[in-house]
Design an enzyme around this catalytic site. Sequence first.
Site, PDB file in Angstrom:
ATOM      1  CE  LYS A 268      66.355  43.533  30.210  1.00 46.33           C
ATOM      2  NZ  LYS A 268      66.098  42.322  30.996  1.00 46.33           N
ATOM      3  NE  ARG A 342      65.520  42.174  41.563  1.00 44.08           N
ATOM      4  CZ  ARG A 342      65.717  40.879  41.337  1.00 44.08           C
ATOM      5  NH1 ARG A 342      66.417  40.144  42.198  1.00 44.08           N
ATOM      6  NH2 ARG A 342      65.235  40.294  40.268  1.00 44.08           N
TER       7      ARG A 342
END
Length: 491
Positions: A268, A342
Site C-alpha cells: 500500500k 476475501r
Amino acid sequence: MKVSIKKTKQSEKTLAVFICKGKFPEVLNPYKKDIQNVLKEIDFKGNKKTSVFLPLTNSKSHKYIMILGLGEENSFDYEGVRQAGAKMYKELKRHNQKTADVLVESFVTKHTKDVNQICQAFTESVILSSYKCDEFKKPKKEEKDLKELFICLSSNKNSSCEKAVKEGAILATAANFAKRLANYPGNLMTPSILANEIQEQTKNTKIKTTVWDKKRIEKEKMGGLLGVSLGSPQEPRFIIMEYKGSAKKPVILVGKGLTFDSGGISLKPAQAMDEMKFDMCGSTAVAGAMLAIEKLGLKAHVIGLIPSSENMPGQNANKPGDILKARNGKTMEVLNTDAEGRLILADALSYASEKKPQAIFDAATLTGAIIGALGNLFTGFFTKNENLAKKIFQAGEKTGERVWRLPLTEEHTSDIKSGIADVANISSNRGAGSSTAAAFLEHFVDKDIPWAHFDIAGTAWNVHNRLEYCNPKQASGVMVRTFVELARSYQ
C-alpha cells in the site's frame, strides 16, 4: 458512564431539555421567567446541534438548565435522539457537570412517539460518546468526567423504560468493546492477542470460544487464511464463538480480522497506512455483537467466526500469481496480495456453509471502492435474497446504522474468472470493485443458504463528521447493533 431512571425526588444541579426548531414546549413552562427573554436575546431557535446553558434563579429544583436544539420536527427520528444525546453529553462535559437530570420526554415528536425507543437510543448515545481511547497517553490530572445521567419520566413509564435503558447500555458497551479492540495499534493487537481478548471476555458467559492455531488451520485446509499470514512472523488464528440460546439451526456472523494490512508484496502507499490497523473492524463487530447477544439472552443460536491474520511482505509472503486452495476445495489466483481479506473470508464462509445455517452475514473492510460509492455515511451490502434484504433494511432502520444495497450479478461473477484457477482475487475489468469482491465471496457460500455481505470500509472508522457519538479518526463500532438486531429476527 451510567444512565438511570430517576426514582427519587432529589434533583441534580443541571436539567437538560430538548426542543425542536421554533417550538417552546410545555416542559419549559416552569422555567419561562428565567429563560424566555434570554432565548429571544441570543436568538436561540432550536436549530440542530445548537445548545445554550443558562442559570436558573426562580427554580427550586435545579441551578442550571441546558437546552438543546433538535432541528425541524418533521425530519427528527430515533437516530436524531442519538445525535442529540451525544451533543448533550459533550456540552455537559464542557460545562464541567458530573451529573444531570434529562427530560427525555422532550424528545417526543410525531415521528418519535415510543418513549421506550427514545430511552434506548438516548442511552446508546451517551455511553457510545463516553468511550475514549486514552490507554497510551500519559495520565493527566484528574478529569471532570460526566458520571451519571438521570432520565426523568412520568412515573407510569418507569418500569418499561428501565428495560430499554438496560438494553441500550448493553448494545453501546458492546460497540465500545469493538471500538477498543480496533483502536489498538498493530503491535499491540495481533491475531493471538485478539483471540486472547475474546477468550477473556467470554469467560463465565454462555459463549463457547474455540481458537485454532496455525497447525490446526493448516490441518483444516484453510489455505486462504494460511497463505495470507505467511509474510508475517505473527501466526494466524481462527476464532469460533458459539452461543446456543435455542435449539434451532444457527445464524452465523463472519468478520474479517486483519489486525494489520500492509498490502503484502502489493504494498500500500505509505500515506495513511497506519489506518490499516482498522482492517479488523469486521471481526470486532462480530465479537461485540456476540457479547451483546449473550447479555441480552436472545433465544437464538448464533455462531461468530473470525479469521485473523496480518498481511505483511515478509520473505515467505504469497506473491502475485500464486494460487491458494480454500477450505471448500476451490483454487484462488492471487493477482493482488492487497486483496487479501476475501482470501481469509473464503475459508470462514466455507466453514460456515458446512454448518447448514439459517443465514450467514459477513462484515469486512473489504474495498476502497465502497468509499468512492457511498462515502462514510452508508454501509454497502450485497445479497441476492430478497427476504434477507428486507430483514437488513429493517434492522438498519431500527439501529440507525444506515445500509445501502448494491448490485451483485452474474456479470460481476464473470469478471473474477481466472485462466488457471477457479477464481481470481481481483476483477479483470475496471470499476465495480465492491460488487466483484462480493462475487468472489459468493463462490464460498452454498447456494441454498441465505447470505449477505457488508462492506464496512467506509463506515468502520473516521465517521465523526457524520456521527456525534464517534471519536475523530477512531473506530466506530459499526454493525454491532445491526448484527444483534438481525440475530434477534431469528428468535
